[in-house]
Enzyme design. Structure first.
Site, short mmCIF file in Angstrom:
data_model
loop_
_atom_site.label_atom_id
_atom_site.label_comp_id
_atom_site.label_asym_id
_atom_site.label_seq_id
_atom_site.Cartn_x
_atom_site.Cartn_y
_atom_site.Cartn_z
N LYS A 129 0.92 -0.98 -0.08
CA LYS A 129 -0.51 -0.36 0.34
C LYS A 129 0.67 1.26 0.00
CE LYS A 129 -3.96 2.85 0.48
NZ LYS A 129 -3.45 2.89 -0.48
N LYS A 153 4.54 1.87 -3.33
CA LYS A 153 5.14 3.31 -3.88
C LYS A 153 5.51 3.04 -5.32
CE LYS A 153 5.13 7.94 -2.25
NZ LYS A 153 4.18 8.07 -1.28
N GLY A 171 -3.02 8.37 -4.43
CA GLY A 171 -1.80 9.33 -4.69
C GLY A 171 -1.00 9.86 -3.90
N ASP A 172 0.10 10.90 -4.57
CA ASP A 172 1.17 11.02 -4.07
C ASP A 172 1.66 12.56 -4.33
OD1 ASP A 172 3.69 11.00 -1.59
OD2 ASP A 172 4.66 12.01 -3.47
N THR A 220 -4.52 13.67 4.91
CA THR A 220 -3.26 13.84 5.71
C THR A 220 -2.84 15.14 6.40
OG1 THR A 220 -2.51 12.68 3.55
CG2 THR A 220 -0.47 14.11 4.98
N ASN A 253 -1.66 18.98 -2.01
CA ASN A 253 -2.94 18.53 -1.06
C ASN A 253 -2.39 19.09 0.54
OD1 ASN A 253 -3.43 15.54 0.32
ND2 ASN A 253 -5.38 16.16 -0.84
N SER A 282 -7.08 5.61 3.20
CA SER A 282 -7.33 4.65 2.73
C SER A 282 -7.61 3.85 2.93
CB SER A 282 -5.23 4.41 1.88
OG SER A 282 -5.17 6.25 0.78
P1 NDP Z 1 0.78 17.84 -4.06
O1 NDP Z 1 1.56 17.77 -5.59
O2 NDP Z 1 -0.45 18.41 -3.64
O3 NDP Z 1 1.66 19.15 -4.02
C1 NDP Z 1 2.58 19.10 -3.97
C2 NDP Z 1 3.56 20.96 -2.72
O4 NDP Z 1 4.82 20.53 -2.92
C3 NDP Z 1 3.72 21.85 -4.08
O5 NDP Z 1 2.92 23.03 -3.68
C4 NDP Z 1 4.78 21.29 -4.46
O6 NDP Z 1 4.89 22.82 -5.34
C5 NDP Z 1 5.10 21.45 -3.21
N1 NDP Z 1 6.33 20.52 -3.83
C6 NDP Z 1 6.32 19.13 -4.21
N2 NDP Z 1 8.01 20.05 -5.24
C7 NDP Z 1 9.04 20.37 -4.61
C8 NDP Z 1 9.95 20.76 -4.61
N3 NDP Z 1 11.43 19.57 -5.37
N4 NDP Z 1 10.06 21.64 -4.22
C9 NDP Z 1 9.68 22.83 -3.48
N5 NDP Z 1 8.09 22.59 -3.40
C10 NDP Z 1 8.39 21.05 -4.25
O7 NDP Z 1 1.13 16.80 -2.80
P2 NDP Z 1 1.17 16.11 -1.94
O8 NDP Z 1 0.11 17.65 -0.66
O9 NDP Z 1 0.48 15.35 -1.66
O10 NDP Z 1 1.76 16.11 -1.11
C11 NDP Z 1 3.27 16.82 -0.01
C12 NDP Z 1 4.51 15.65 0.48
O11 NDP Z 1 2.97 15.35 1.50
C13 NDP Z 1 5.40 15.01 -0.29
O12 NDP Z 1 6.14 14.66 0.50
C14 NDP Z 1 4.53 12.98 -0.26
O13 NDP Z 1 5.16 13.14 -0.20
C15 NDP Z 1 3.79 13.31 1.66
N6 NDP Z 1 2.27 13.06 1.51
C16 NDP Z 1 1.16 13.16 1.20
C17 NDP Z 1 0.20 12.14 1.38
C18 NDP Z 1 -1.17 11.70 0.17
O14 NDP Z 1 -1.84 11.42 1.03
N7 NDP Z 1 -1.45 12.98 -0.59
C19 NDP Z 1 0.36 11.43 2.51
C20 NDP Z 1 1.71 11.12 3.23
C21 NDP Z 1 2.25 12.30 2.85
P3 NDP Z 1 4.94 22.81 -6.66
O15 NDP Z 1 3.72 22.97 -7.36
O16 NDP Z 1 5.91 24.11 -7.58
O17 NDP Z 1 5.64 21.88 -7.63
O1 2IT Z 2 3.23 8.56 1.26
C1 2IT Z 2 1.47 8.67 1.69
O2 2IT Z 2 1.70 7.88 2.71
C2 2IT Z 2 0.64 8.93 0.90
N1 2IT Z 2 1.29 9.16 -0.44
C3 2IT Z 2 -0.63 8.35 0.87
C4 2IT Z 2 -0.69 6.40 0.46
C5 2IT Z 2 -1.61 5.98 0.50
O3 2IT Z 2 -2.16 5.14 -0.12
O4 2IT Z 2 -2.90 6.87 0.84
#
Ligand code: NDP
Ligand code: 2IT
Length: 445
Positions: free
Chosen positions: A89, A125, A164-165, A208, A239, A376
């Site tokens: 997952k 992943k 998603g991520d 999250t 997100n 999830s």
């Molecule tokens: P999104 O794609 O929705 O948003 C990502 C954000 O981070 C954007 O504002 C983006 O800016 C910025 N970003 C991404 N890469 C970079 C970079 N190299 N340098 C600077 N800014 C950056 O992703 P999420 O919000 O889903 O994910 C954000 C983090 O949270 C990640 O580390 C992800 O692994 C983690 N995460 C997400 C989960 C989820 O359920 N979605 C669960 C647990 C962890 P820009 O638009 O300019 O690229």
């Molecule tokens: O980093 C993370 O935990 C996620 N992007 C969410 C993974 C999931 O299966 O909901």
């Protein structure tokens, strides 16, 4: 590290050019050293050598055609890291920086995070080096369909359940789900983060960011503090950042800054989330546009500068290694007393050292951001039951899960003699269940 040093050396030797993976493994093995001392049977059974090697790594070609008829080729990945306690997952990331090492670090972290949720989910992943920025909706759809055309043969509701991520949200999950269903002729809960009309769970979108705030609320309460009246800086504006902003504000804090990869906005009166949601969720624009709507706010180029803004609580919610030792020292100097990681591995090892040495209330990613994957897991449960819970029901379960993650991590930290060290506590608490499961199942993987 004594017992586990050789495991780490072997990881570095066998996985050249994967610095993020090495970093994630090192941190976990350092925490697990006392567990290895206490459990010689795990050492003998090769649990540590096995847990750092993915069960399966899939890499594939993803060809797609842009709106001008030009053919492009990207690379797709799915790392099925560990299935000891449940089906693989974990999310899918679309970002140009994606490579095998990044997917492996994320898959490795996911093993322990998923174990911490208390739900039966293994770690995996996936992703691609595809860059969604500037692509049309139809280009995104064709890419997602091509990606799923190959991925479909490797996943399934009881085998591997992606979500998603970065760069993958509801739109992309919809396109991938449609393609999976067409190939398999099965309507199952194979992806999570689905739209509500076709099997998604209420509160998954928020989970999250909300979960991060619930976790930090517990950690703050344990030290007699809270979000009430505090100034908060959050990096990212995707997100996780958006829903962390929403919940922190509901809990009485003032969020004054958000960022994207180009720069950050500072709004001393508090970020207006409706504007950010319009720019990011509807228009898919840049955070710089915020100041057009709110001229008293300030935009600055360069995302690193966000850590120079004085705050009480910092929530890095963008990406790995976005906060280094220098940034951490500035935060501490400016009076920041709590850091909660919404992103995966956002703080460098030097930054983590600064937090631990200064007794910052520090919620490490695999505990603090586990609310997304936990929800999830709840989506998978609802899909299996063919029932849908209300928002309030899912949210209440999420809150309970985040509370138990905090409890389990802090108890493990105390049991191993370093009560406030939630890095160690989360790693040990997450490892325990996976190790016991691997041990009981013999040397099958
Ligand atoms: P999104 O794609 O929705 O948003 C990502 C954000 O981070 C954007 O504002 C983006 O800016 C910025 N970003 C991404 N890469 C970079 C970079 N190299 N340098 C600077 N800014 C950056 O992703 P999420 O919000 O889903 O994910 C954000 C983090 O949270 C990640 O580390 C992800 O692994 C983690 N995460 C997400 C989960 C989820 O359920 N979605 C669960 C647990 C962890 P820009 O638009 O300019 O690229
Ligand atoms: O980093 C993370 O935990 C996620 N992007 C969410 C993974 C999931 O299966 O909901």
């Amino acid at each position: 590290m004594k017992i586990l040093a050789s495991v780490y050396e072997e990881v570095v030797k066998r996985n050249p050019g994967e610095p993020e993976f090495h970093q994630a493994v090192k941190e976990v093995l350092e925490s697990l050293e006392p567990v290895a001392e206490k459990h010689p049977e795990y050492v003998k059974a090769g649990i540590f050598e096995r847990i750092v090697e993915p069960e399966r790594q899939i890499m594939f070609r993803v060809p797609w055609v842009d709106d001008n008829g030009k053919v492009h080729v990207n690379r797709g990945f799915r790392v099925q890291f560990n299935s000891a306690i449940g089906p693989y997952k974990g999310g899918i990331r679309f970002h140009p920086s994606v490579n095998l090492g990044i997917i492996k670090f994320l898959g490795f972290e996911q093993i322990f995070k998923n174990s911490l949720t208390t739900l039966p989910m293994g770690g995996g992943k996936g992703g691609s080096d595809f860059d969604p920025k500037g692509k049309s909706d139809m280009e995104i759809m064709r890419f997602c369909q091509s990606f799923m055309f190959e991925l479909a043969r490797h996943i399934g509701p009881d085998t591997d359940v992606p979500a998603g991520d970065i760069g993958v949200g509801g739109r992309e999950i919809g396109y991938m789900y449609g393609m999976y269903k067409k190939i398999r002729n099965d309507f199952t809960g194979v992806l999570t983060g689905k739209g509500i009309p076709y099997g998604g769970s209420l509160a998954r979108t928020e989970a999250t960011g909300y979960g991060l705030c619930y976790f930090m609320d517990e950690a703050l309460k344990a030290k007699g503090k809270s979000f009430e009246g505090k100034t908060v800086v959050i990096s990212g504006s995707g997100n996780v950042a958006i829903y962390a902003t929403k919940k922190a504000t509901e809990l009485g804090a003032k969020v004054v800054a958000l960022s994207d990869s180009n720069g950050y906005v500072y709004d001393k009166d508090g970020i207006k989330l409706e504007t950010v949601q319009l720019i990011k969720e509807v228009q898919r624009g840049r955070i710089s546009e915020y100041v057009k709507h709110h001229p008293t706010a300030i935009y600055k180029d360069g995302c690193k500068g966000i850590w120079t803004i004085p705050c009480d609580i910092a929530l890095p919610c963008a990406t790995q290694n976005e906060l280094d030792g220098n940034d951490a020292a500035i935060l501490v100097k400016n009076g920041c007393f709590a850091v909660g990681e919404g992103a995966n591995m956002p703080s460098t090892p030097e930054a983590v050292d600064v937090f631990l040495k200064n007794k910052i209330i520090y919620g490490p990613a695999k505990a603090a951001n586990a609310g997304g994957v936990a929800t999830s897991g709840l989506e998978m449960t609802q899909n299996s039951m063919r029932l849908a819970w209300s928002f309030e029901e899912v949210d209440a379960k999420l809150k309970d899960i985040m509370k138990s993650i905090y409890k389990n991590a802090s108890e493990a930290a105390a049991e191993y003699g370093d009560p406030d060290n939630l890095v160690m506590g989360a790693n040990i608490a997450g490892f325990k269940k996976v190790a016991a499961a691997m041990y009981a199942q013999g040397v099958a993987y």
